[in-house]
Design a protein around this motif. Structure first.
Motif, PDB file in Angstrom:
ATOM      1  N   PRO A  91       0.841  -1.198   0.000  1.00 33.59           N
ATOM      2  CA  PRO A  91       0.000   0.000   0.000  1.00 33.59           C
ATOM      3  C   PRO A  91       0.877   1.249   0.000  1.00 33.59           C
ATOM      4  N   VAL A  92       0.458   2.248  -0.785  1.00 37.91           N
ATOM      5  CA  VAL A  92       1.272   3.448  -0.918  1.00 37.91           C
ATOM      6  C   VAL A  92       1.481   4.137   0.424  1.00 37.91           C
ATOM      7  N   VAL A  93       0.424   4.138   1.266  1.00 39.87           N
ATOM      8  CA  VAL A  93       0.552   4.790   2.568  1.00 39.87           C
ATOM      9  C   VAL A  93       1.687   4.158   3.361  1.00 39.87           C
ATOM     10  N   GLU A  94       1.749   2.828   3.353  1.00 41.33           N
ATOM     11  CA  GLU A  94       2.814   2.134   4.084  1.00 41.33           C
ATOM     12  C   GLU A  94       4.185   2.494   3.542  1.00 41.33           C
ATOM     13  N   GLU A  95       4.265   2.543   2.224  1.00 41.58           N
ATOM     14  CA  GLU A  95       5.545   2.897   1.608  1.00 41.58           C
ATOM     15  C   GLU A  95       5.977   4.288   2.061  1.00 41.58           C
ATOM     16  N   LEU A  96       5.016   5.227   2.043  1.00 40.04           N
ATOM     17  CA  LEU A  96       5.356   6.606   2.422  1.00 40.04           C
ATOM     18  C   LEU A  96       5.774   6.663   3.886  1.00 40.04           C
ATOM     19  N   ILE A  97       5.029   5.944   4.735  1.00 41.17           N
ATOM     20  CA  ILE A  97       5.336   5.975   6.158  1.00 41.17           C
ATOM     21  C   ILE A  97       6.730   5.420   6.419  1.00 41.17           C
ATOM     22  N   ARG A  98       7.121   4.442   5.624  1.00 42.07           N
ATOM     23  CA  ARG A  98       8.418   3.832   5.851  1.00 42.07           C
ATOM     24  C   ARG A  98       9.547   4.624   5.193  1.00 42.07           C
ATOM     25  N   ARG A  99       9.267   5.161   4.009  1.00 41.77           N
ATOM     26  CA  ARG A  99      10.353   5.750   3.241  1.00 41.77           C
ATOM     27  C   ARG A  99      10.556   7.240   3.491  1.00 41.77           C
ATOM     28  N   LEU A 100       9.451   7.955   3.768  1.00 44.92           N
ATOM     29  CA  LEU A 100       9.597   9.390   3.961  1.00 44.92           C
ATOM     30  C   LEU A 100      10.514   9.693   5.152  1.00 44.92           C
ATOM     31  N   PRO A 101      10.307   9.018   6.304  1.00 42.32           N
ATOM     32  CA  PRO A 101      11.214   9.275   7.419  1.00 42.32           C
ATOM     33  C   PRO A 101      12.674   8.962   7.081  1.00 42.32           C
ATOM     34  N   ALA A 102      12.899   7.919   6.293  1.00 42.38           N
ATOM     35  CA  ALA A 102      14.275   7.591   5.914  1.00 42.38           C
ATOM     36  C   ALA A 102      14.899   8.747   5.154  1.00 42.38           C
ATOM     37  N   SER A 103      14.118   9.311   4.215  1.00 38.77           N
ATOM     38  CA  SER A 103      14.628  10.445   3.445  1.00 38.77           C
ATOM     39  C   SER A 103      14.792  11.680   4.318  1.00 38.77           C
ATOM     40  N   LEU A 104      13.789  11.909   5.188  1.00 32.41           N
ATOM     41  CA  LEU A 104      13.836  13.115   6.015  1.00 32.41           C
ATOM     42  C   LEU A 104      15.003  13.052   6.989  1.00 32.41           C
ATOM     43  N   GLU A 105      15.215  11.877   7.571  1.00 29.59           N
ATOM     44  CA  GLU A 105      16.301  11.727   8.538  1.00 29.59           C
ATOM     45  C   GLU A 105      17.629  12.084   7.872  1.00 29.59           C
ATOM     46  N   LEU A 106      17.798  11.547   6.673  1.00 31.13           N
ATOM     47  CA  LEU A 106      19.019  11.815   5.909  1.00 31.13           C
ATOM     48  C   LEU A 106      19.126  13.298   5.568  1.00 31.13           C
ATOM     49  N   THR A 107      18.015  13.871   5.109  1.00 33.81           N
ATOM     50  CA  THR A 107      18.042  15.274   4.699  1.00 33.81           C
ATOM     51  C   THR A 107      18.329  16.204   5.875  1.00 33.81           C
ATOM     52  N   PHE A 108      17.683  15.935   7.007  1.00 31.25           N
ATOM     53  CA  PHE A 108      17.912  16.782   8.179  1.00 31.25           C
ATOM     54  C   PHE A 108      19.369  16.746   8.606  1.00 31.25           C
ATOM     55  N   LEU A 109      19.921  15.540   8.673  1.00 29.38           N
ATOM     56  CA  LEU A 109      21.298  15.419   9.113  1.00 29.38           C
ATOM     57  C   LEU A 109      22.233  16.117   8.121  1.00 29.38           C
ATOM     58  N   ALA A 110      21.927  15.953   6.835  1.00 29.96           N
ATOM     59  CA  ALA A 110      22.755  16.601   5.813  1.00 29.96           C
ATOM     60  C   ALA A 110      22.688  18.110   5.975  1.00 29.96           C
ATOM     61  N   LEU A 111      21.490  18.595   6.300  1.00 33.93           N
ATOM     62  CA  LEU A 111      21.296  20.037   6.470  1.00 33.93           C
ATOM     63  C   LEU A 111      22.078  20.541   7.680  1.00 33.93           C
ATOM     64  N   ILE A 112      21.997  19.761   8.757  1.00 31.01           N
ATOM     65  CA  ILE A 112      22.742  20.151   9.961  1.00 31.01           C
ATOM     66  C   ILE A 112      24.234  20.198   9.653  1.00 31.01           C
ATOM     67  N   PHE A 113      24.695  19.189   8.929  1.00 32.45           N
ATOM     68  CA  PHE A 113      26.111  19.161   8.585  1.00 32.45           C
ATOM     69  C   PHE A 113      26.488  20.370   7.748  1.00 32.45           C
ATOM     70  N   SER A 114      25.664  20.653   6.726  1.00 27.60           N
ATOM     71  CA  SER A 114      26.094  21.738   5.841  1.00 27.60           C
ATOM     72  C   SER A 114      25.948  23.091   6.530  1.00 27.60           C
ATOM     73  N   LEU A 115      24.965  23.238   7.439  1.00 28.15           N
ATOM     74  CA  LEU A 115      24.870  24.492   8.206  1.00 28.15           C
ATOM     75  C   LEU A 115      26.088  24.652   9.094  1.00 28.15           C
ATOM     76  N   ALA A 116      26.470  23.542   9.735  1.00 29.51           N
ATOM     77  CA  ALA A 116      27.590  23.598  10.666  1.00 29.51           C
ATOM     78  C   ALA A 116      28.882  23.999   9.957  1.00 29.51           C
ATOM     79  N   VAL A 117      28.990  23.648   8.687  1.00 31.95           N
ATOM     80  CA  VAL A 117      30.192  24.044   7.958  1.00 31.95           C
ATOM     81  C   VAL A 117      29.999  25.393   7.276  1.00 31.95           C
ATOM     82  N   ALA A 118      28.825  25.568   6.662  1.00 26.22           N
ATOM     83  CA  ALA A 118      28.625  26.741   5.804  1.00 26.22           C
ATOM     84  C   ALA A 118      28.553  28.045   6.598  1.00 26.22           C
ATOM     85  N   LEU A 119      27.845  28.044   7.729  1.00 32.15           N
ATOM     86  CA  LEU A 119      27.666  29.304   8.454  1.00 32.15           C
ATOM     87  C   LEU A 119      28.999  29.864   8.967  1.00 32.15           C
TER      88      LEU A 119
END
Lengths: 342, 540
Positions: A91-119
């Motif tokens: 079911p698409v809902v299940e896929e989103l529930i499982r995959r969106l957090p995986a992407s978000l977790e990665l994106t947030f951490l990447a953002l924190i990393f790049s802020l920590a270096v870029a600023l």
């Protein structure tokens, strides 16, 4: 912190988003069906005959008219049912529930990393224009923009995993011997902490490190550039001269007065970078076997998996609405002159 | 926890979330003794091979988690690789079988002590229910059953618990081998029926997520899109108990990463690498590369007879003389295959299939033929390939384009996305010049002809129509190989393929698998999926 008025404004903004989301639902529905390729033929498999293709078409409901299909889709949507992805069988809902957090977790951490270096890099470069640190900033920015994510990812794997063996195998969110923590948020690092399981937390974090740095290197560039430019502009303005002339401490001038004023354009860039990152995850996901939302969407698009594509676009649309709202709210906190209705 | 409960919790959501008892897999898994780690590009999208929309990687579930009545025995090739032997069947869930003297039925005797994972005995009634399901669901399973003349439920009869009878519609050499392909698996029908509903009499929703079988492995986890984990079923009676206790199959989309994982020792088996990587890994001599020519399969160039110049046989032969065979084989296939050009004579000496066609790169001959056909100035033609197979078909197309230009044929490259390929190439059959790689599951030239050369067949993307081919194929398809008429007919058939060349074969591709040196037991099947039952890991 939020007054009654602000709360009303937020609700107002959310209500304003409803027509655009309805629009997106209709446009995605039409666009997916305008895609070339016939999903019934594809999913019937290579050896299928005309009869079995027709059976698949009926079972997917594709023999009905577009209007009828849309009615079924819309009424399912109201009950929170996004349909079943034919390509992954889930079911698409299940896929989103499982995959969106995986992407978000990665994106947030990447953002924190790049802020920590870029600023810090951007601020340092702005305070000492044309010094070595400014040149370094320039090099990092150019390199970050010009290296394709796919390439950086492979280099990372090659160096840190293949040659030096310091990184864990690029096998997705957890190494083979670990099992996923009990799901609460589906962010593995957070779930592991909630479970009090430091070992799994460490393992999940180690898996995140390389892909997050890869993504971070790419997004570092616009952030560092924007920080430098905004700081330069603010630092040359009158009120900073006045502040300096009044004998305020250097750090107070820099952080309290200058940085706070430079933060608005950085925040705008941040919002853009974030949404961009969610999309450009695909390549990083491929290299690191990350079970994220990007590769799911691409695969679905390739095989004309209607339900999956529609679900993905809808989820992204909602995410963008929330993201823009969050950024607007942060604006008002940073700069009281900005109103929410603007 | 009882096994039944354990299995019940085995769905996807459950797999990803609620396995309650461990944070880590047991120490034996961690140290990786007895655990086989496989990395592959794509994973299953269903636990049920008979479901609509089930993808190819899902066939491995049918192979490892389910039993069939019969399996194929194993033969060893000259290079040491193991390969299934479709001419020799061995018992799996059936202990023995007899073909009735009148040739109208086959009677199977079930093994007495074999059970499903939940302990229920495997009976003829389970087989009956499972076969009825395969021929009734429609789509792929029904088509595949039909290839073995297994078409309707009335053909199957469970005489008693231990006796199962198939009534044959017609005698066919394909019926018994067709029982060994992944499709006719035996479901635990008692368990499945509990989950059947009025709308879903074959329990497709249940079996999609929850395997209910008797195979050598049970499902331990299935995280769709990430990994599938098998655990050995220690009470398995239908064959030799597998040498590994657990198999972890991880999906790693990037081929470079899959290669790195093998070289770092984090994976035992690495699948779906590009030919170049296999060639390099083999050269390093640190890994076992099992390369088995894919049976009944050719990488070939299809010429569509609806495209005017190609309707002329001489033009087709001219194209066959202007293919840069050697270059394609070296630069696109990295020599991971068997050459299918440079045959000696237009009349075949054997009925081996595929066999090299009597063509070679010869531009002068090609030009002469084109001139004779009235195309001395050449013509323009789009050259299409499937983007999903771009790894080797793109370099192949470019090399072909370059060399066609030398005889005056101007080919323009036309890349077709994977999802559209089938419609454009096979259904509408509208691609004038295209790259093909069909492979038949049952290894007979007449079977290949049936799918590829006979008029109107799905894989006849060439719109080839030769009444003689249609007729010979029809006669030989169900004929036993030892029938005296078989060989002359097949030779005739192959000589027509040589002469007419609607399809220009370039090479027969290898199926390559890269393994650590301590892993043995890889066996090649026509379905190309891993049979994990035979693997062993030697701990040194």
């Amino acid at each position: 912190m939020f007054g009654n008025e602000k709360f009303k404004m937020i609700v107002g903004r959310l209500l304003q988003a409803i027509p655009s989301i309805i629009g997106i639902i209709i446009v995605t529905f039409v666009l997916t069906r305008a895609l070339p390729g016939d999903p019934a033929v594809y999913f019937a498999g290579p050896a299928a005959d005309e009869k079995s293709i027709q059976e698949i078409r009926v079972s997917l409901g594709l023999d009905k008219s577009w209007l009828e299909q849309f009615w079924i889709y819309a009424s399912d949507l109201v009950t929170g049912n996004l349909g079943v992805s034919v390509s992954t069988g889930q079911p698409v809902v299940e896929e989103l529930i499982r995959r969106l957090p995986a992407s978000l977790e990665l994106t947030f951490l990447a953002l924190i990393f790049s802020l920590a270096v870029a600023l810090p890099l951007g601020i340092a470069a702005a305070t000492r224009p044309n010094s070595w640190i400014d040149q370094l900033c320039r090099i990092v920015v150019t390199a970050g923009v010009s290296l394709p994510v796919f390439f950086t990812g492979l280099i990372m794997v090659y160096l840190f995993y293949y040659i030096w063996g310091v990184a864990p195998p690029p096998l997705g969110r957890l190494e083979i011997i670990y099992l996923s923590p009990p799901p609460v948020t589906n962010f593995y690092t957070i779930d592991a902490l909630l479970d009090g399981d430091l070992e799994t937390f460490g393992a999940a974090f180690a898996q995140l490190a390389l892909p997050a740095i890869t993504l971070g290197i790419f997004t570092l560039a616009p952030l560092a550039r924007m920080t430098r430019a905004a700081m330069l502009q603010v630092l040359s303005s009158d009120f900073i001269r006045t502040a300096r002339a009044s004998g305020l401490k250097r750090s107070t001038v820099l952080y309290t007065y200058a940085f706070r004023n430079a933060f608005l354009p950085i925040l705008t860039t941040l919002g853009m970078v974030f949404s961009f990152m969610l999309g450009s995850n695909v390549l990083v996901e491929k290299v690191f076997a990350w079970p994220g939302i990007g590769s799911f969407a691409i695969e679905a698009l390739i095989v004309s998996d209607y339900a999956a594509v529609q679900g993905f676009v809808l989820a992204m649309a909602i995410l963008y609405v929330l993201l823009n709202l969050t950024i607007d709210i942060v604006y008002t906190l940073v700069d009281p002159r900005v109103g929410l209705d603007g | 926890m009882r096994r039944r409960d354990f299995l019940k919790n085995m769905g996807v959501a459950a797999g990803a979330s609620t396995l309650p008892f461990l944070k880590f897999l047991p120490a034996s898994a961690a140290s990786r003794d007895g655990t086989l780690v496989v990395v592959t590009g794509n994973g299953p999208n269903s636990m049920d091979i008979q479901r609509k929309g089930t993808n190819r990687p899902s066939y491995q579930i049918a192979v490892n988690l389910y039993d069939r009545l019969v399996g194929y025995s194993t033969k060893t090739l000259d290079n040491g690789s193991l390969m299934y032997d479709y001419t020799s069947l061995e018992p799996e869930a059936a202990e023995s079988w007899d073909i009735a003297p009148d040739g109208k039925s086959i009677t199977f005797k079930m093994r007495k002590d074999a059970t499903f994972w939940d302990g229920a005995p495997i009976t003829a009634h389970d087989v009956k229910w499972s076969f009825d399901r395969a021929v009734s669901l429609g789509g792929f399973p029904t088509v595949q059953m039909k290839a073995g003349s297994l078409e309707k439920p009335e053909q199957f009869e469970a005489v008693d618990d231990e006796t199962f009878v198939i009534k044959l519609l017609r005698p066919s050499k394909l019926t018994l081998p067709d029982l060994g392909v992944p499709v006719p698996i035996i479901f635990n029908s008692i368990l499945a029926k509990k989950h059947a509903t009025e709308d879903d009499p074959w329990a497709t929703e249940f079996l999609h997520r929850t395997p209910a079988g008797s195979g050598a492995f049970m499902l331990e986890r299935w995280d769709s899109g990430q990994q599938t984990v098998y655990k050995r079923f220690d009470d398995w009676k239908n064959g030799k108990l597998p040498g590994v206790e657990r198999v972890i199959i991880r999906e790693v989309p990037s081929a470079s990463t899959r290669r790195a994982l093998l070289e770092r020792g984090d994976a035992d088996v690495s699948l779906d690498l590009p030919p170049k990587d296999f060639a390099e890994l083999k050269a390093s001599d640190k890994y076992t590369i099992s390369g088995v020519p894919i049976e009944n399969s050719m990488t070939a160039i299809g010429l569509n007879l609806n495209f005017e110049p190609f309707a002329n046989k001489m033009v087709r032969q001219a194209v066959a003389y202007s293919v840069p065979y050697d270059q394609i084989f070296k630069q696109a296939a990295f020599e991971r295959g068997i050459p299918m050009w440079g045959g000696k004579s237009f009349s075949p000496e054997t009925i081996e299939w595929p066999q090299p066609f009597p063509y070679d790169t010869d531009y002068d001959k090609a030009k002469a033929l084109l001139k004779e056909a009235g195309y001395a100035d050449g013509f323009e033609v789009p050259l299409s390939f499937n983007l999903g197979l771009a790894q080797w078909s793109e370099p192949m197309s470019l090399l072909l384009q370059e060399s066609l230009a030398k005889v005056g044929i101007k080919a323009t490259i036309d890349k077709i996305p994977g999802a559209n390929w089938r419609t454009a190439a096979l259904v509408e059959k509208k691609l004038p010049l295209h790259i093909k790689n069909f492979g038949g599951w049952l290894n007979y030239p007449d079977y290949y002809s049936f799918w590829v050369y006979v008029k109107g067949r799905l894989f006849n993307s060439m719109n080839y129509d030769n009444p003689e081919v249609n007729e010979i194929t029809d006669i030989t398809l169900n004929m036993e190989v030892d029938n005296p008429e078989y060989e002359p007919n097949i030779k005739k058939l192959i000589s027509i393929f040589f002469e007419d060349v609607p399809l220009i074969p370039v090479y027969q591709p290898y199926l390559d698998v890269a393994m650590q040196k301590d892993v043995t037991g890889y066996k090649y099947y026509a379905h190309r999926q891993l049979d994990c039952r035979l693997f062993t890991k030697v701990t040194s």
